[in-house]
Design a protein around this motif. Sequence first.
Motif, PDB file in Angstrom:
ATOM      1  N   MET A  11      -2.471   2.050  -8.500  1.00 34.42           N
ATOM      2  CA  MET A  11      -3.712   1.458  -7.996  1.00 34.42           C
ATOM      3  C   MET A  11      -3.562  -0.047  -7.808  1.00 34.42           C
ATOM      4  SD  MET A  11      -5.398   3.998  -7.461  1.00 34.42           S
ATOM      5  CE  MET A  11      -7.118   4.242  -7.513  1.00 34.42           C
TER       6      MET A  11
ATOM      7  N   LEU B  60       1.462   6.597  -6.781  1.00 40.55           N
ATOM      8  CA  LEU B  60       0.346   7.488  -7.099  1.00 40.55           C
ATOM      9  C   LEU B  60       0.780   8.952  -6.976  1.00 40.55           C
ATOM     10  CD1 LEU B  60      -2.604   7.588  -7.929  1.00 40.55           C
ATOM     11  CD2 LEU B  60      -3.211   7.584  -5.504  1.00 40.55           C
TER      12      LEU B  60
ATOM     13  N   VAL C  88      -0.541   5.626 -12.983  1.00 37.98           N
ATOM     14  CA  VAL C  88      -1.712   5.640 -12.103  1.00 37.98           C
ATOM     15  C   VAL C  88      -2.269   4.218 -11.944  1.00 37.98           C
ATOM     16  CG1 VAL C  88      -4.092   6.465 -11.841  1.00 37.98           C
ATOM     17  CG2 VAL C  88      -2.297   8.041 -12.584  1.00 37.98           C
TER      18      VAL C  88
ATOM     19  N   GLY D 203       2.181   1.761  -3.362  1.00 34.90           N
ATOM     20  CA  GLY D 203       1.113   2.276  -4.208  1.00 34.90           C
ATOM     21  C   GLY D 203       0.895   3.766  -4.016  1.00 34.90           C
TER      22      GLY D 203
ATOM     23  N   LEU E 225      -1.709  -0.421  -4.603  1.00 39.48           N
ATOM     24  CA  LEU E 225      -2.533   0.069  -3.505  1.00 39.48           C
ATOM     25  C   LEU E 225      -3.600  -0.946  -3.103  1.00 39.48           C
ATOM     26  CD1 LEU E 225      -2.703   2.627  -1.791  1.00 39.48           C
ATOM     27  CD2 LEU E 225      -4.330   3.543  -3.435  1.00 39.48           C
ATOM     28  N   PHE E 226      -4.170  -1.634  -4.071  1.00 45.12           N
ATOM     29  CA  PHE E 226      -5.250  -2.592  -3.796  1.00 45.12           C
ATOM     30  C   PHE E 226      -4.816  -4.048  -3.949  1.00 45.12           C
ATOM     31  CE2 PHE E 226      -7.501   1.327  -4.966  1.00 45.12           C
ATOM     32  CZ  PHE E 226      -8.216   1.505  -3.784  1.00 45.12           C
TER      33      PHE E 226
ATOM     34  N   ARG F 160       0.830  -1.213   0.000  1.00 38.60           N
ATOM     35  CA  ARG F 160       0.000   0.000   0.000  1.00 38.60           C
ATOM     36  C   ARG F 160       0.863   1.261   0.000  1.00 38.60           C
ATOM     37  NH1 ARG F 160      -5.253  -1.588   0.900  1.00 38.60           N
ATOM     38  NH2 ARG F 160      -5.530  -3.434   2.170  1.00 38.60           N
TER      39      ARG F 160
END
Length: 151
Positions: free
Chosen positions: A55, A37, A51, A33, A58-59, A30
Amino acid sequence: MNIVVPVELTFERRLRNTRVQLRWFAWLLRAAGLVFLAMAVADSPIDLGSVILAMFYLFMPELLGIIRHLLGRRYGSTYTYTFTEEQIAIRTAITNLELPWSAVKSVRQRGHVWTIRLPGAGGFAILKDDLTPEQAEEWQAFLARRAPARA
């Protein structure tokens, strides 16, 4: 000791189990990420590929949970864990796995969950709420006798 714990593995439960098993690695993904970002948004013009990569990182824990859920559907949604003095038995709709306690790498208590680690990258998590008060007491006594748990 003979503790039988039936567990209904819903989608939400699989996501939670994935987060528990990834622990600090999930937060590392995370953080990466968020860094990606921030770098992508700082660029002018914004790079769509960066981007999307941000993501993805991040996920990642949620994506892994979704993949585990889709792959695990063939085993059914009910897992029955049986803990005895000699072994752990895990039963699903299509499998039956029995492991002696000597095959268990570690048993750890983390907040509201017990994680049982196996050699390699294997393991599983049992929520404390899945155990009745009597089972929880018996489980604690068993672990105190064997002393593999680290809180």
